[in-house]
Design an enzyme around this catalytic site. Structure first.
Site, PDB file in Angstrom:
ATOM      1  CG  MET A  97      -1.761   1.253   1.338  1.00 30.31           C
ATOM      2  SD  MET A  97      -2.814   1.295   2.804  1.00 30.31           S
ATOM      3  CE  MET A  97      -3.546   2.917   2.539  1.00 30.31           C
ATOM      4  CG  HIS A 255       2.332  -8.909  -0.593  1.00 33.10           C
ATOM      5  ND1 HIS A 255       2.398  -8.098  -1.706  1.00 33.10           N
ATOM      6  CD2 HIS A 255       1.907  -8.106   0.418  1.00 33.10           C
ATOM      7  CE1 HIS A 255       2.028  -6.871  -1.391  1.00 33.10           C
ATOM      8  NE2 HIS A 255       1.727  -6.849  -0.107  1.00 33.10           N
TER       9      HIS A 255
END
Length: 275
Positions: A97, A255
């Site tokens: 993010m 990730h």
């Protein structure tokens, strides 16, 4: 100065380690600045000033009701840079993010004071699957995330989200159960409202118009095994849209490669920074 007050009065918790050229580290959802600790220590030991802060609503920062859009979040970044004096010759690096804050800062604030950028497992340029973004993630996936959080947030993070984040499987795992538990604990420091609002922001904000604002050398690192933010719509697409960018793909990495590939990422960051 552990806290910086933003232009709208929100208290932002800041970790400021070392001295030298500043490197500002922006954390991913739903964690906080502690997720950057391994890289921050290495940067400080290598002669850089490592600055990591908890995004508003997360960790030890204030939890206002509003301000979880990327315009406001990039303003928070600008305020942290200004108040810490890290607004010249800075490198800004965003994980997941946090990559969106980097992109929006480059466009909204014209990249002021930034000489290099990094996008690590980043959501940039656009996560949502649409007709003109066919490699994106379907809306149904985000609906399931929101439903899981609302139904039982601790269970969702501990049993579903964090294991996928680190590529934990039924037989093998690149991280310990303790790391999964630790990351879950970090995630639960965030407020429910910020957690939901930021999920909406990173999943639905289109950063493709921001890519042209990158006018500095940009390191893009992404794992080919990332199931949280798949590489085709993110790392590879960002590399195509950002001039003077360098894409480094970690074969098979999930990730959370800042943990599973911690030493490699640290070395790649130091090499990029000129050390």
């Amino acid at each position: 100065m552990p806290y910086v007050k933003t232009r709208d009065g929100t208290d932002i918790y800041v970790k400021d380690w070392g001295s030298g050229r500043p490197v500002i580290l922006l954390h991913g959802w739903p964690l906080n600045a502690d997720s950057w600790d391994a890289q921050a220590v290495a940067l400080a030991e290598a002669g850089f000033r490592a600055i990591a802060y908890d995004r508003r609503g997360f960790g030890r920062s204030g939890q206002p009701w509003s301000g979880y859009d990327y315009d406001t979040l990039s303003d928070d970044l600008a305020d942290v840079m200004k108040e810490t004096g890290a607004d010249q010759d800075a490198t800004i690096v965003g994980f997941s993010m946090g990559g969106g804050e980097v992109a929006r800062y480059m466009s909204r604030h014209n990249g002021q004071g930034v000489i290099a950028a990094g996008l690590i497992s980043s959501v940039v340029p656009y996560m949502l699957k649409t007709d003109d973004n066919p490699d994106g993630t379907p809306q149904s996936t985000f609906d399931q995330i929101i439903a899981g959080i609302k139904a039982d947030r601790p269970n969702f993070f501990r049993q579903t989200f964090v294991p996928q984040f680190y590529g934990v499987g039924y037989i093998t795992s690149p991280v310990s159960d303790d790391m999964v538990a630790y990351s879950t604990a970090l995630a639960l420091q965030a407020g429910l409202k910020p957690t939901l609002a930021c999920a909406q922001a990173f999943s639905h904000t289109d950063f493709r118009p921001d890519l042209a604002a990158f006018r500095v050398p940009t390191l893009i690192v992404h794992g080919t095994g990332d199931k949280t933010v798949p590489i085709d719509a993110s790392g590879r697409a960002a590399a195509k849209g950002i001039a003077n960018s360098q894409l480094v793909e970690y074969d098979g990495a999930p990730h959370g490669l800042n943990v599973t590939e911690s030493d490699r990422l640290t070395n790649d960051l130091l090499t990029f920074l000129g050390k």
